[in-house]
Design an enzyme around this catalytic site. Structure first.
Site, PDB file in Angstrom:
ATOM      1  N   SER A 237       0.846  -1.192   0.000  1.00  0.00           N
ATOM      2  CA  SER A 237       0.000   0.000   0.000  1.00  0.00           C
ATOM      3  C   SER A 237       0.886   1.248   0.000  1.00  0.00           C
ATOM      4  O   SER A 237       1.705   1.412  -0.898  1.00  0.00           O
ATOM      5  CB  SER A 237      -0.967  -0.045   1.189  1.00  0.00           C
ATOM      6  OG  SER A 237      -1.997   0.895   1.041  1.00  0.00           O
TER       7      SER A 237
ATOM      8  N   ASP B 148      -8.336  -6.043  -5.765  1.00  0.00           N
ATOM      9  CA  ASP B 148      -7.824  -4.946  -4.940  1.00  0.00           C
ATOM     10  C   ASP B 148      -7.768  -3.663  -5.747  1.00  0.00           C
ATOM     11  O   ASP B 148      -6.781  -3.382  -6.418  1.00  0.00           O
ATOM     12  CB  ASP B 148      -6.427  -5.310  -4.409  1.00  0.00           C
ATOM     13  CG  ASP B 148      -5.790  -4.154  -3.637  1.00  0.00           C
ATOM     14  OD1 ASP B 148      -6.525  -3.271  -3.175  1.00  0.00           O
ATOM     15  OD2 ASP B 148      -4.551  -4.165  -3.499  1.00  0.00           O
TER      16      ASP B 148
ATOM     17  N   HIS C  56      -6.596  -6.429  -0.739  1.00  0.00           N
ATOM     18  CA  HIS C  56      -5.480  -5.515  -0.511  1.00  0.00           C
ATOM     19  C   HIS C  56      -4.499  -6.137   0.481  1.00  0.00           C
ATOM     20  O   HIS C  56      -4.862  -6.472   1.600  1.00  0.00           O
ATOM     21  CB  HIS C  56      -6.005  -4.185   0.039  1.00  0.00           C
ATOM     22  CG  HIS C  56      -4.985  -3.090   0.038  1.00  0.00           C
ATOM     23  ND1 HIS C  56      -4.303  -2.716  -1.095  1.00  0.00           N
ATOM     24  CD2 HIS C  56      -4.527  -2.278   1.032  1.00  0.00           C
ATOM     25  CE1 HIS C  56      -3.486  -1.720  -0.810  1.00  0.00           C
ATOM     26  NE2 HIS C  56      -3.595  -1.449   0.472  1.00  0.00           N
TER      27      HIS C  56
END
Length: 594
Positions: free
Chosen positions: A159, A291, A318
């Site tokens: 991320s 995701d 994710h």
């Protein structure tokens, strides 16, 4: 027009796209029970680690909080590589213990709080601001000056930290040899925040609030010398100056708006592709079909950058904590992620022959078939774009339409739920329930039962010829699988704000096999009420095997209430989808040989 069976026969003569040599570590056993390793693998040499936290002063005097984790009892003459992890989510929590996986295998771990966050001084002006990125390079230079360093630095993250891993490569610091960016954005405009130019309102608002909580509440690990929290209190006096991302996002419509203090291109790592290529850094990047837009980010990176890449797209949410395939079975194989990462770093930071392929490759998982594959081209070899037309009686056919239109008044109660591909960006699983009831709120086109299995791998492309009662609107297109019992399974989606529908004639800064929308102010094109307009755009990529006897469905919406901003903000637009020889509304599916 060709029948489905004829088209599939043509496909059967195409070159097989995937190699049988996967060269990726797979297992059907639970994590921690992995049965295999890789060439050159060495069992952990260290059973414990030491850690210390301290400040490093940057070129402008801003002090950055760093946590160093080293293998305990590392011999004085032993030189080891370091792996960086750079975040705006706290480098470590008070009282936390370091993960021993990499230190146990002879690596230093260096965790960094971005300026203006965690225990660091300064102001967080924007995600991945130029000052923030320069800081990371300075930390890398500090690392290689340490007596334990072998001179090689890598980076890993998921991320935000996945983005910073790739950003570190852009600094061209000669110490940085390999990075593992996971579930990241290559383009900070049209991926997670504004897919198709539409703000993912819930996600950005929730992410922004989470950052505010981190910036205003204690709990981050303090530097070792700060027993009385005096330094932390001093460091956080300017937190109110940190960017309010949601406020800036609400004021942003175009790629070249500057509500973030920068254009979103200036904050996008794709704008630094030349620097990344010049760095010659090896990239092992990961994304998930479910995701947000991370699979598209992986494909953009793969096609755009000349660097060695070992790209992986799995059936993941994710961060890959969940196999989100709606078709998964007990036999579905998972990637042994920790050992894949270690294998990559062992190769590039320690010089061990770990059996990695020397070719640039993209590994991907086909849901439905539940099988891992590999390619060195995208689209994969043997792909044929197969047109399915929107036709009368809400049918989806390979035969072109004669005439007609379907009118639809936007239902602002439509949703893909609170556990969709965009919500997982702030944590949690991806779950799309049976879409049969939800589809009753939408305009749908459904095929006859398929005469044989079809593999769809790549970017579907939709062409909508529409009229509207309004000058702007949001257009959501869902590709779905309808089984023999009427259960509707979500496969993928695409969206486009009508204002951004112009297809640019300029060259896209990233490579992707879909129509290029610039999202720049100069290319804005409002709808003219009642006048036919074409909206042509790509859906998020997917790899799926749709079984014989199932039907394909395209569902069209004008809103996703639990996720996106409403366009227009009021009123109830009515659209009319045209399907006739002069206005061929259709979806083109990338079908691959079986």
């Amino acid at each position: 027009m060709l029948k489905v069976a004829t088209l599939l026969l043509i496909l059967s003569s195409c070159v097989l796209a995937q190699s049988s040599d996967l060269n990726i570590l797979l297992s059907t056993m639970p994590a921690g029970k992995d049965p295999q390793r890789y060439k050159g693998y060495v069992e952990p040499q260290y059973k414990a680690a030491t850690q210390r936290s301290f400040y490093l002063a940057m070129r402008d005097g801003v002090k950055i909080a760093v946590q160093l984790v080293l293998p305990k009892d590392l011999p004085a003459d032993q030189k080891i590589p370091a792996i960086m992890n750079m975040t705006r989510y706290w480098r470590a929590q008070q009282g936390g213990s370091p993960n021993l996986f990499f230190p146990g295998h002879g690596y230093a771990m260096v965790f960094v709080d971005a300026r203006g966050t965690g225990a660091s001084y300064g102001v967080w002006k924007a995600p991945f601001s130029p000052d923030e990125v320069k800081d990371y390079s300075e930390v890398a230079s500090w690392i290689v000056a340490q007596p334990w360093s072998n001179g090689n630095v890598g980076a890993i993250g998921n991320s935000y930290t996945g983005n910073t891993a790739l950003w570190l490569a852009s600094t061209m610091n000669p110490a940085v040899k390999a990075v593992i960016p996971r579930h990241y954005e290559f383009d900070l405009y049209d991926e997670t925040p504004y897919p198709g130019g539409l703000l993912t309102d819930w996600m950005v608002k929730t992410w922004n609030e989470g950052n505010r909580q981190l910036d205003t509440n204690p709990g981050v690990r303090l530097v070792d010398e700060d027993a009385d929290q005096k330094l932390y209190k001093e460091a956080t006096t300017r937190r109110s100056e940190n960017l309010d991302v949601y406020a800036a996002a609400l004021k942003t419509t175009f790629r070249d708006d500057r509500q973030f203090g920068y254009s979103l291109d200036e904050l996008s790592v794709h704008s630094y592709s030349a620097q990344i290529e010049k760095s010659n850094v090896a990239i092992n990047n990961f994304g998930g079909w479910f995701d947000a837009a991370t699979p598209e980010a992986i494909i953009k990176t793969f096609l755009t950058l000349k660097n060695y890449q070992r790209a992986v797209i799995g059936p993941w949410n994710h961060g890959a904590s969940q196999n989100a395939s709606p078709y998964q079975t007990a036999e579905s194989k998972r990637v042994m992620l920790n050992f894949e990462w270690l294998r990559f770093f062992d190769h590039y930071l320690k010089g061990i022959d770990t059996g990695l392929s020397t070719d640039k490759q993209l590994f991907y998982f086909t849901i439905g078939e539940e099988r891992w594959k590999v390619t060195n081209t995208w689209p994969v070899a043997g792909t044929l774009m197969m047109a399915w037309y929107f036709n009368e009686n809400n049918s989806l056919t390979v035969k072109g339409p004669k005439s007609g239109e379907d009118r639809y008044t936007i239902n602002f109660d439509a949703t893909t739920g609170a556990k969709n591909r965009w919500h997982t960006q702030v944590g949690g699983e991806v779950v799309y329930p049976d879409r049969a009831e939800e589809d009753k709120k939408l305009l749908t086109y459904t095929s006859e039962p398929l005469e044989s299995d079809i593999e769809i791998t790549g970017h579907p492309i939709v062409s909508l010829f529409i009229t509207s009662t309004h000058t702007d609107g949001a257009f959501f297109v869902y590709l779905e699988d309808v089984d023999e019992n009427g259960k509707v399974t979500y496969l993928t989606e695409g969206e486009l704000r009508a204002l951004h529908r112009r297809i640019s004639k300029e060259q896209s800064p990233v490579k992707l096999p879909i129509p290029y929308h610039s999202f720049l102010k100069k290319d804005a094109m409002p709808l003219v009420p009642g006048q036919i307009a074409e909206l042509k755009f790509g859906l998020q990529p997917i790899s799926v095997l749709v079984k014989k006897g199932h039907r394909l469905r395209v569902a069209i919406a004008g809103y996703d209430k639990d996720t996106f901003i409403r366009i227009p903000s009021d009123g109830a637009p009515t659209i009319a989808v045209q399907h006739n020889p002069r206005a061929l509304s259709m979806i083109e599916l990338p079908v691959v040989k079986r």
